[in-house]
Design an enzyme around this catalytic site. Sequence first.
Site: not given
Ligand SMILES: *Cc1c(COP(=O)(O)O)cnc(C)c1O
Length: 423
Positions: A162, A247, A276
């Site tokens: 994700f 990520d 985040k």
């Molecule tokens: C939440 C998330 C994203 C996307 O972040 P947004 O601020 O919603 O665009 C990307 N990578 C990971 C691992 C995430 O948990």
Amino acid sequence: MSSTTTFWLDVLSKGFRHIAEEQSLPQVQELFNEYSTHNYKPLPVNLMRGDGIRVWDEKGNEYLDFIGTYSATAHGHLNPKIVNALKDQLDAIAVTSRAFYSAEVGLFCKALADYCELDMVCPMNSGAEAVETCIKLARKWAYTVKGVSTDKAEIIVFQDNFHGRTTTIVGFSTEEGYKKDFGPFTPGFIVVPFGDIEAVKAAITPNTAAILGEPIQAEGGIIIPPDGFLADLRKICTDSNVLLIWDEVQTGFCRTGKRFAWQYEDAKPDLLAVGKALGGGLLPVSAAVGTREVMEVFHPGDHGSTFGGNPLGAAVAITALAVMETEDYAGQSERMGSYMMAKLRELPYEQIIEVRGRGLLIGFEVDDSLDTKSLSANLTKNGILTKETRNKTFRLTPPLTITEDIVNDAIARIDRAFKATLG
Ligand SMILES: *Cc1c(COP(=O)(O)O)cnc(C)c1O
């Protein structure tokens, strides 16, 4: 005067917050049904106030926030130190643009690069934008530094990944629901099973620019790869002249008990996507962070964002980092996470197949006999806010400020929710 004009005047004279506070849950649900696209299916709770781990609905019912905005409210709701930094900044300037210099943004980039043990920062807003930025950097690095032929660059990604919701990113998702009817997709991504080092080796070609992955797949259901996998990826990348991109939008900033989840092994990335919790639970702040060699491929005009790198976001984010460091969020996450997992494992329900996690990134997986909708509703009734991710796994990602007393209270509530669900 038309009723619309009255509404605008009310917004300005009463203040918008007071209008919002007058709405009942059914009224709010009606607003969402009518005017907000139906791309989410919220639990029937209208959150009106927040303080630390606690949130309240419009009737004053209290809940413990165990989604923690998918890890974005790591500092708790309305953390006073970060709120003060925001208010302070509002006496000066909020949003400028990258057409000018801003001391706040410069200081933020230095602090974040240091925190990540990397060299340079490209500030953005959302997590998906941070990942997109890493993809652009990796591709440009492949063409201008590694010498890959035009448009041939490949990026290796993992099954059940994700990385966000842009068209490029959902194009290499393996979740049918995320991509169906949104094609055609960006080429150049190769998907291999998560945790399978041989599959990664087999997928590398002279055109491979990067490997992009999450050190723990959070949305995928709190999936922790086999020991040694992160370090093996680092070694393969170094040996093959391929960039390693982590990520850590969700796993970063002490969520897993260290500043970053890659630090559990010798697996330092060339590029890191963060977001985040960087926004301190107040604002969207994200960034691509990387080594000088890679980050320097960007020249003026190559990339940008109107709000990415603004003084208000910088003030909030740098204070969020300062709070994490001075209040030992990493140690706190490690200790409370271990404690919470031990308590969850003591629950006497055979329907709980597994409790897994690292730090305060925790999932408990239930078997097929358990009705997850009913458990979800009973958790809400007992004042625990959380939702299922994939694989019948409930995610627990509370603010990192959680205490042992609150964990005990939460376990008692989860216990009651199980009892109610199993009858
Ligand atoms: C939440 C998330 C994203 C996307 O972040 P947004 O601020 O919603 O665009 C990307 N990578 C990971 C691992 C995430 O948990």
